[in-house]
Design a protein around this motif. Structure first.
Motif, PDB file in Angstrom:
ATOM      1  N   ASP A  29      39.606  39.438  35.184  1.00 28.78           N
ATOM      2  CA  ASP A  29      38.716  39.468  34.017  1.00 28.78           C
ATOM      3  C   ASP A  29      39.015  38.268  33.119  1.00 28.78           C
ATOM      4  OD1 ASP A  29      40.984  40.033  32.523  1.00 28.78           O
ATOM      5  OD2 ASP A  29      40.491  42.129  32.184  1.00 28.78           O
TER       6      ASP A  29
ATOM      7  N   GLU B 241      40.527  38.003  30.396  1.00 34.03           N
ATOM      8  CA  GLU B 241      41.852  38.000  29.788  1.00 34.03           C
ATOM      9  C   GLU B 241      42.949  37.734  30.818  1.00 34.03           C
ATOM     10  OE1 GLU B 241      39.540  40.600  28.816  1.00 34.03           O
ATOM     11  OE2 GLU B 241      39.088  39.070  27.300  1.00 34.03           O
TER      12      GLU B 241
ATOM     13  N   HIS C 211      43.551  39.655  33.588  1.00 32.15           N
ATOM     14  CA  HIS C 211      44.028  40.852  34.276  1.00 32.15           C
ATOM     15  C   HIS C 211      43.460  40.898  35.696  1.00 32.15           C
ATOM     16  CE1 HIS C 211      44.035  42.279  29.934  1.00 32.15           C
ATOM     17  NE2 HIS C 211      45.307  42.276  30.283  1.00 32.15           N
TER      18      HIS C 211
ATOM     19  N   LEU D 289      41.855  42.441  38.754  1.00 34.92           N
ATOM     20  CA  LEU D 289      40.963  43.574  38.931  1.00 34.92           C
ATOM     21  C   LEU D 289      40.849  44.005  40.390  1.00 34.92           C
ATOM     22  CD1 LEU D 289      38.012  42.511  36.585  1.00 34.92           C
ATOM     23  CD2 LEU D 289      39.932  44.044  36.063  1.00 34.92           C
TER      24      LEU D 289
ATOM     25  N   TRP E  88      41.409  47.994  44.236  1.00 31.17           N
ATOM     26  CA  TRP E  88      41.006  47.940  42.834  1.00 31.17           C
ATOM     27  C   TRP E  88      42.208  48.328  41.979  1.00 31.17           C
ATOM     28  CZ3 TRP E  88      37.728  49.505  46.643  1.00 31.17           C
ATOM     29  CH2 TRP E  88      36.425  49.003  46.644  1.00 31.17           C
ATOM     30  N   TYR E  89      42.408  47.617  40.870  1.00 33.08           N
ATOM     31  CA  TYR E  89      43.559  47.874  40.003  1.00 33.08           C
ATOM     32  C   TYR E  89      43.114  48.397  38.647  1.00 33.08           C
ATOM     33  CZ  TYR E  89      46.347  45.286  43.389  1.00 33.08           C
ATOM     34  OH  TYR E  89      46.972  44.884  44.532  1.00 33.08           O
ATOM     35  N   GLY E  90      44.019  49.174  38.018  1.00 36.47           N
ATOM     36  CA  GLY E  90      43.788  49.589  36.650  1.00 36.47           C
ATOM     37  C   GLY E  90      43.699  48.379  35.736  1.00 36.47           C
ATOM     38  N   HIS E  91      42.900  48.444  34.664  1.00 38.00           N
ATOM     39  CA  HIS E  91      42.596  47.272  33.852  1.00 38.00           C
ATOM     40  C   HIS E  91      43.839  46.656  33.209  1.00 38.00           C
ATOM     41  CE1 HIS E  91      39.882  44.614  31.709  1.00 38.00           C
ATOM     42  NE2 HIS E  91      40.561  44.837  30.604  1.00 38.00           N
ATOM     43  N   TYR E  92      44.764  47.472  32.741  1.00 40.59           N
ATOM     44  CA  TYR E  92      45.935  46.942  32.042  1.00 40.59           C
ATOM     45  C   TYR E  92      47.235  47.175  32.818  1.00 40.59           C
ATOM     46  CZ  TYR E  92      42.777  46.405  28.124  1.00 40.59           C
ATOM     47  OH  TYR E  92      41.723  46.030  27.330  1.00 40.59           O
TER      48      TYR E  92
ATOM     49  N   HIS F  83      49.198  46.907  37.018  1.00 47.06           N
ATOM     50  CA  HIS F  83      49.105  46.375  38.372  1.00 47.06           C
ATOM     51  C   HIS F  83      49.140  47.514  39.384  1.00 47.06           C
ATOM     52  CE1 HIS F  83      48.986  42.955  41.011  1.00 47.06           C
ATOM     53  NE2 HIS F  83      50.023  43.396  41.712  1.00 47.06           N
TER      54      HIS F  83
ATOM     55  N   ASP G 273      44.212  51.509  41.631  1.00 45.20           N
ATOM     56  CA  ASP G 273      43.340  52.575  41.142  1.00 45.20           C
ATOM     57  C   ASP G 273      42.678  53.293  42.321  1.00 45.20           C
ATOM     58  OD1 ASP G 273      42.044  54.043  39.057  1.00 45.20           O
ATOM     59  OD2 ASP G 273      40.217  52.915  39.486  1.00 45.20           O
TER      60      ASP G 273
END
Length: 216
Positions: free
Chosen positions: A107, A109, A111, A113, A129-133, A135, A138
């Motif tokens: 993203d 910032e 991070h 994704l 797929w990873y959690g937004h904040y 590592h 998800d």
């Protein structure tokens, strides 16, 4: 009647939960590998190098090594796209002009994704797929393990090597060896492939390693 309905509902719920559990895979990501389990049985392990390239994919049967693919990540070209703010948007690798190996998506910032793997432009191996904040994974999707460039080794359930073969451009190329199921790794069949077709004469041996015959 109310008690009977509640009892039937409980039975259906338990069966449903058991079915979901029996078909689910647990996934564990370590520093340099991703390991898949069905209940307590390891079924697959994907190993990476420090650049995130897949170096090895192992599959397991009855908790024993069944196949091992060893990658050749040569001739990859870096590719990076940026956001307007200078953060990396996408980075990955090309081979023969197509997406190959690891592609990572971020993203604005910075991070992480998504991580995807490609084989000559086709999604392959795994999509994460990873959690937004964080590592932490998800969710994920598994693709077929396309045979890119590298070696595939198969094993007997005795853990002795069954066969070794080499791939390039998703076709059999190079040496092929079939072994007897013994601790001496006695060769049963040996030859070469070129672009998926058998090349020249192939040799057969008995279990003592004595040459038997050539055939085309």
């Amino acid at each position: 009647m109310g008690i009977l309905i509640r009892y039937i509902f409980y039975i259906v719920l338990v069966i449903g939960l058991y079915s979901c559990d029996s078909n689910s895979h647990d996934i564990v990501k370590e520093d340099n590998s991703i390991i898949f389990y069905t209940k307590t049985l390891k079924i697959k392990q994907i190993t990476f190098d420090n650049s995130g390239h897949i170096t090895k994919i192992q599959t397991f049967k009855n908790n024993k090594l069944d196949t091992e693919w060893i990658s050749n990540n040569s001739n990859l070209i870096d590719m990076i796209e940026y956001y307007g703010n200078g953060q990396v948007k996408v980075k990955g690798y090309l081979k023969d002009g197509e997406k190959h190996s690891l592609w990572s998506y971020f993203d604005r910032e910075g991070h992480l994704l998504i991580e995807r793997y490609f084989s000559y432009g086709k999604p392959s191996h795994i999509w994460l797929w990873y959690g937004h904040y964080s590592h932490h994974i998800d969710h994920y999707q598994i693709y077929e393990d396309d045979r890119n460039d590298g070696y595939l080794i198969r094993y007997y359930q005795s853990s002795n090597i069954k066969e070794k073969k080499q791939y390039s451009n998703q076709k059999l190329n190079g040496n092929y060896t079939l072994f007897y199921d013994n601790p001496n790794n006695s060769i049963q069949l040996k030859g070469q492939y070129l672009n998926g077709a058998k090349l020249g004469s192939w040799a057969m041996f008995n279990s003592d390693g004595v040459f038997q015959q050539f055939f085309e």
